[in-house]
Design an enzyme around this catalytic site. Sequence first.
Site: not given
Ligand code: EPZ
Length: 417
Positions: A22-23, A116, A121, A123, A304, A396
């Site tokens: 999925k990811n 969520c 989360r 960006i 995850d 999902r």
């Molecule tokens: C991806 O989310 C995955 N989702 C998540 O899987 C997974 O848990 C996560 O990576 C970590 O491996 C998808 O790929 C669709 P991050 P993502 O950016 O990209 C903070 C599932 O169950 N952060 O690595 O959102 C953020 O808030 C889902 O399949 C910032 O602060 O994860 C989080 O605390 C859940 N600023 C941490 O970094 C930013 O600009 C990790 O986020 C970006 C992220």
Amino acid sequence: MEKLIINDGGRLSGTVRAGGAKNSVLKLMAAALMAGGPCVIHNVPDISDVHSMVEVLSYMGLPVTFDRGTLDIAPADDIRCEVPYHLVQRMRASVEVLGPLIARYRRARVAMPGGCNIGTRQIDMHLKGLNQLGARLGVSHGFVEAEAEGLTGAHIHLDFASMGATENLLMAGVLAEGRTVIENAAKEPEVTDLVDFLTGMGARISGGGTSTLVIDGVDSLSGVEHTVIGDRIEAGTFLLAGAITRGEVEVTGFNPGHLEIVIDKMGEAGCRLDVGEDRISVSVPHGVSGIELSTLPYPGFPTDLQPQMLVLLCTAGGTSFVTENLFENRFMVVDEINRLGADIKTKNHHAIVKGVPSLSGAPVSAPDLRAGAALVLAGLIAEGTTEVYQVQFIDRGYERFEEKLNSLGAHVRRTTV
Ligand code: EPZ
């Protein structure tokens, strides 16, 4: 609204195949926005997040078909470079279209993703990197508004190895003028799958799978045919289902090299794992013992699989210490697991799991995707009947979840509330 009703079904046994990741596939679909020709993507799981991303691309005007595990995405010259709130709110991964839209169409209007249940989360790293590449970005009325004359390569250092930020900036960089370097890049296998997909489209990228990605921009990208890698998180979920029920389960269709740390930690807890080329078998010869565990970006233990691992440790013969380093609220699931008779105490991002002899069935609610899967796994061993509400979260990311579990001997049935 639907729920899953689980009766303790004893030990699971048999073989189940993991679907496409999925990811990865959600980002490949975003990358297809930059293709000058058709993209064909195989091994696509039939899960609601994929349908949501199909809706995003269709909303923008791309002809997309999804049939029997294959996505066909045709290019479109003039598209609507925006994603409305209701689509982003349903699936935050929609923000991954930002990089591709700005890179190819030089403009984008995408609703800010809400938080969520597992965390805020943010960006901010996505936006900061896009700005470094020359995009002019503003946030107003809940939308990111972006435009650019053209992107120019930059040297970007991510504060945190964010998967989503790495992918958005990687995609933006492939059409930028000159060289882009992304330091402290995420190294998840799904990021590497995206590197392979973009390379197949004609992008020039080196460093895939390392924390430094080097991208030399090109003028345009072609279409590509690609097969999505197996889903390591789905595979890990079924391996943990086998271990939790003390059964014997084999999972195929994925690269065991993507689960090395999980194999180590399950082994430390007493599981026996036989690793093949595209499969792993699990059994628990002498019971499960408590361990210490911290989630980290790849190749660390994946967040995850943390909720599912908690369930395994709930009935271990000892105490475990689990630290969640990625999401500030991922222990939401603990209250629900404790309703099933577990003994987990949390403080900030630490959890102490005291093993109990058994769990007992109860009605529980899935707060998010992986927590929902974990609650179902707990229901497999809880005495009596467990009902898991909010099943839409599970749908999902898991295709035919109860069907696959029942093929291993579980007793799970779906019904409307
Ligand atoms: C991806 O989310 C995955 N989702 C998540 O899987 C997974 O848990 C996560 O990576 C970590 O491996 C998808 O790929 C669709 P991050 P993502 O950016 O990209 C903070 C599932 O169950 N952060 O690595 O959102 C953020 O808030 C889902 O399949 C910032 O602060 O994860 C989080 O605390 C859940 N600023 C941490 O970094 C930013 O600009 C990790 O986020 C970006 C992220």
